[in-house]
Write a protein that holds these residues in place. Structure first.
Motif, PDB file in Angstrom:
ATOM      1  N   ASP A 177       0.855  -1.185   0.000  1.00  0.00           N
ATOM      2  CA  ASP A 177       0.000   0.000   0.000  1.00  0.00           C
ATOM      3  C   ASP A 177       0.891   1.235   0.000  1.00  0.00           C
ATOM      4  OD1 ASP A 177      -1.657   2.183   0.619  1.00  0.00           O
ATOM      5  OD2 ASP A 177      -3.048   0.888   1.710  1.00  0.00           O
ATOM      6  N   ALA A 178       1.009   1.846  -1.164  1.00  0.00           N
ATOM      7  CA  ALA A 178       1.903   2.997  -1.315  1.00  0.00           C
ATOM      8  C   ALA A 178       1.418   4.211  -0.528  1.00  0.00           C
ATOM      9  CB  ALA A 178       2.062   3.347  -2.792  1.00  0.00           C
ATOM     10  N   LEU A 179       0.122   4.320  -0.305  1.00  0.00           N
ATOM     11  CA  LEU A 179      -0.402   5.473   0.432  1.00  0.00           C
ATOM     12  C   LEU A 179      -0.073   5.410   1.914  1.00  0.00           C
ATOM     13  CD1 LEU A 179      -3.903   5.937  -1.232  1.00  0.00           C
ATOM     14  CD2 LEU A 179      -1.843   7.319  -1.567  1.00  0.00           C
ATOM     15  N   SER A 180      -0.204   4.223   2.497  1.00  0.00           N
ATOM     16  CA  SER A 180       0.031   4.093   3.937  1.00  0.00           C
ATOM     17  C   SER A 180       1.436   3.619   4.257  1.00  0.00           C
ATOM     18  CB  SER A 180      -0.976   3.114   4.542  1.00  0.00           C
ATOM     19  OG  SER A 180      -0.733   1.806   4.053  1.00  0.00           O
ATOM     20  N   GLY A 181       2.142   3.070   3.265  1.00  0.00           N
ATOM     21  CA  GLY A 181       3.479   2.534   3.506  1.00  0.00           C
ATOM     22  C   GLY A 181       3.466   1.172   4.175  1.00  0.00           C
ATOM     23  N   VAL A 182       2.318   0.487   4.119  1.00  0.00           N
ATOM     24  CA  VAL A 182       2.177  -0.818   4.767  1.00  0.00           C
ATOM     25  C   VAL A 182       2.347  -1.931   3.739  1.00  0.00           C
ATOM     26  CG1 VAL A 182       0.619  -2.349   6.028  1.00  0.00           C
ATOM     27  CG2 VAL A 182       0.685   0.092   6.561  1.00  0.00           C
TER      28      VAL A 182
ATOM     29  N   THR B 109       1.922  -6.003   3.344  1.00  0.00           N
ATOM     30  CA  THR B 109       1.257  -7.153   3.949  1.00  0.00           C
ATOM     31  C   THR B 109       1.918  -8.420   3.426  1.00  0.00           C
ATOM     32  OG1 THR B 109      -0.796  -5.889   3.975  1.00  0.00           O
ATOM     33  CG2 THR B 109      -0.971  -8.258   4.320  1.00  0.00           C
ATOM     34  N   VAL B 110       2.308  -9.304   4.342  1.00  0.00           N
ATOM     35  CA  VAL B 110       3.026 -10.529   3.964  1.00  0.00           C
ATOM     36  C   VAL B 110       2.364 -11.760   4.582  1.00  0.00           C
ATOM     37  CG1 VAL B 110       5.229  -9.295   3.772  1.00  0.00           C
ATOM     38  CG2 VAL B 110       4.657 -10.471   5.905  1.00  0.00           C
TER      39      VAL B 110
ATOM     40  N   LEU C 293      12.948  -4.086   5.453  1.00  0.00           N
ATOM     41  CA  LEU C 293      12.188  -3.366   4.419  1.00  0.00           C
ATOM     42  C   LEU C 293      12.134  -1.867   4.685  1.00  0.00           C
ATOM     43  CD1 LEU C 293       9.294  -5.858   3.663  1.00  0.00           C
ATOM     44  CD2 LEU C 293      11.040  -5.055   2.066  1.00  0.00           C
ATOM     45  N   VAL C 294      11.900  -1.474   5.931  1.00  0.00           N
ATOM     46  CA  VAL C 294      11.823  -0.043   6.261  1.00  0.00           C
ATOM     47  C   VAL C 294      13.161   0.642   6.004  1.00  0.00           C
ATOM     48  CG1 VAL C 294      11.562   1.578   8.188  1.00  0.00           C
ATOM     49  CG2 VAL C 294       9.897  -0.252   7.878  1.00  0.00           C
ATOM     50  N   SER C 295      14.258  -0.032   6.322  1.00  0.00           N
ATOM     51  CA  SER C 295      15.574   0.595   6.152  1.00  0.00           C
ATOM     52  C   SER C 295      16.041   0.613   4.701  1.00  0.00           C
ATOM     53  CB  SER C 295      16.621  -0.094   7.031  1.00  0.00           C
ATOM     54  OG  SER C 295      16.901  -1.397   6.568  1.00  0.00           O
TER      55      SER C 295
ATOM     56  N   LYS D 224       5.748   0.055   7.584  1.00  0.00           N
ATOM     57  CA  LYS D 224       5.286  -1.006   8.475  1.00  0.00           C
ATOM     58  C   LYS D 224       5.052  -2.281   7.665  1.00  0.00           C
ATOM     59  CE  LYS D 224       1.515  -1.736  11.797  1.00  0.00           C
ATOM     60  NZ  LYS D 224       0.333  -1.131  12.386  1.00  0.00           N
ATOM     61  N   VAL D 225       5.242  -3.435   8.333  1.00  0.00           N
ATOM     62  CA  VAL D 225       4.932  -4.731   7.724  1.00  0.00           C
ATOM     63  C   VAL D 225       3.963  -5.451   8.650  1.00  0.00           C
ATOM     64  CG1 VAL D 225       5.859  -6.943   6.954  1.00  0.00           C
ATOM     65  CG2 VAL D 225       7.185  -4.850   6.584  1.00  0.00           C
ATOM     66  N   VAL D 226       2.888  -6.002   8.066  1.00  0.00           N
ATOM     67  CA  VAL D 226       1.878  -6.719   8.838  1.00  0.00           C
ATOM     68  C   VAL D 226       1.613  -8.084   8.209  1.00  0.00           C
ATOM     69  CG1 VAL D 226       0.744  -4.605   9.665  1.00  0.00           C
ATOM     70  CG2 VAL D 226      -0.053  -5.702   7.558  1.00  0.00           C
ATOM     71  N   LEU D 227       1.099  -9.002   9.026  1.00  0.00           N
ATOM     72  CA  LEU D 227       0.718 -10.316   8.523  1.00  0.00           C
ATOM     73  C   LEU D 227      -0.619 -10.244   7.805  1.00  0.00           C
ATOM     74  CD1 LEU D 227       1.672 -12.776  11.394  1.00  0.00           C
ATOM     75  CD2 LEU D 227       2.745 -12.539   9.152  1.00  0.00           C
ATOM     76  N   ALA D 228      -0.737 -11.019   6.743  1.00  0.00           N
ATOM     77  CA  ALA D 228      -1.975 -11.072   5.972  1.00  0.00           C
ATOM     78  C   ALA D 228      -3.038 -11.871   6.704  1.00  0.00           C
ATOM     79  CB  ALA D 228      -1.702 -11.724   4.613  1.00  0.00           C
ATOM     80  N   GLU D 229      -4.272 -11.566   6.387  1.00  0.00           N
ATOM     81  CA  GLU D 229      -5.382 -12.404   6.819  1.00  0.00           C
ATOM     82  C   GLU D 229      -5.336 -13.663   5.945  1.00  0.00           C
ATOM     83  OE1 GLU D 229      -7.488 -11.630   9.299  1.00  0.00           O
ATOM     84  OE2 GLU D 229      -6.375  -9.774   9.616  1.00  0.00           O
ATOM     85  N   LYS D 230      -5.939 -14.723   6.393  1.00  0.00           N
ATOM     86  CA  LYS D 230      -5.881 -15.981   5.659  1.00  0.00           C
ATOM     87  C   LYS D 230      -6.518 -15.889   4.267  1.00  0.00           C
ATOM     88  CE  LYS D 230      -5.695 -18.956   9.694  1.00  0.00           C
ATOM     89  NZ  LYS D 230      -4.283 -19.036   9.726  1.00  0.00           N
ATOM     90  N   THR D 231      -7.357 -14.914   4.030  1.00  0.00           N
ATOM     91  CA  THR D 231      -8.057 -14.795   2.736  1.00  0.00           C
ATOM     92  C   THR D 231      -7.322 -13.905   1.737  1.00  0.00           C
ATOM     93  OG1 THR D 231      -9.374 -12.971   3.585  1.00  0.00           O
ATOM     94  CG2 THR D 231     -10.313 -15.179   3.782  1.00  0.00           C
ATOM     95  N   ASP D 232      -6.218 -13.267   2.139  1.00  0.00           N
ATOM     96  CA  ASP D 232      -5.489 -12.375   1.240  1.00  0.00           C
ATOM     97  C   ASP D 232      -4.760 -13.177   0.162  1.00  0.00           C
ATOM     98  OD1 ASP D 232      -6.316 -10.232   2.718  1.00  0.00           O
ATOM     99  OD2 ASP D 232      -4.420  -9.929   3.755  1.00  0.00           O
ATOM    100  N   SER D 233      -4.707 -12.634  -1.043  1.00  0.00           N
ATOM    101  CA  SER D 233      -3.986 -13.290  -2.136  1.00  0.00           C
ATOM    102  C   SER D 233      -2.522 -12.861  -2.134  1.00  0.00           C
ATOM    103  CB  SER D 233      -4.636 -12.940  -3.472  1.00  0.00           C
ATOM    104  OG  SER D 233      -4.570 -11.546  -3.676  1.00  0.00           O
ATOM    105  N   VAL D 234      -1.701 -13.594  -2.866  1.00  0.00           N
ATOM    106  CA  VAL D 234      -0.258 -13.337  -2.948  1.00  0.00           C
ATOM    107  C   VAL D 234       0.045 -12.618  -4.252  1.00  0.00           C
ATOM    108  CG1 VAL D 234       1.991 -14.465  -3.045  1.00  0.00           C
ATOM    109  CG2 VAL D 234       0.223 -15.370  -1.562  1.00  0.00           C
ATOM    110  N   LEU D 235       0.995 -11.664  -4.200  1.00  0.00           N
ATOM    111  CA  LEU D 235       1.404 -10.956  -5.429  1.00  0.00           C
ATOM    112  C   LEU D 235       2.174 -11.879  -6.334  1.00  0.00           C
ATOM    113  CD1 LEU D 235       2.713  -7.457  -4.226  1.00  0.00           C
ATOM    114  CD2 LEU D 235       0.583  -8.005  -5.344  1.00  0.00           C
TER     115      LEU D 235
END
Length: 94
Positions: A42-47, A49-50, A74-76, A83-94
């Motif tokens: 998410d380029a707007l929030s800088g988050v 998701t992995v 990643l931040v450095s 920020k990096v956050v864990l995906a929900e189980k329903t999120d797809s992979v890039l």
């Protein structure tokens, strides 16, 4: 509140840089039987998701791996990632 617009080229560039750095991180995870995939940038929030897989799933120190390893790297190394956050189980992979 001011709305910030990000064009497709900026998003593609950020996503590309994130994926390049992830390829630097992955061998360390794979050496311990785990792995990771990027679901969303998410380029707007800088988050970013992995998803953590393999031995990382259910590992008692996976939160430290996420925050002290993946997020810190990643931040450095990628301007725009905050920020990096864990995906929900329903999120797809890039």
């Amino acid at each position: 509140m001011t709305q910030v617009l990000v064009d497709a080229q900026d998003l593609d560039s950020l996503q590309t840089r994130v994926l390049q750095v992830v390829e630097i991180i992955r061998p360390a995870l794979q050496a311990d039987g785990g792995d990771m995939y990027v679901n969303h940038v998410d380029a707007l929030s800088g988050v970013v998701t992995v998803t953590l897989t393999g031995a990382c799933v259910g590992c008692p120190v996976s939160h430290m791996t996420l925050k002290d390893g993946i997020e810190r790297t990643l931040v450095s190394r990628v301007d725009g990632v905050l920020k990096v956050v864990l995906a929900e189980k329903t999120d797809s992979v890039l």
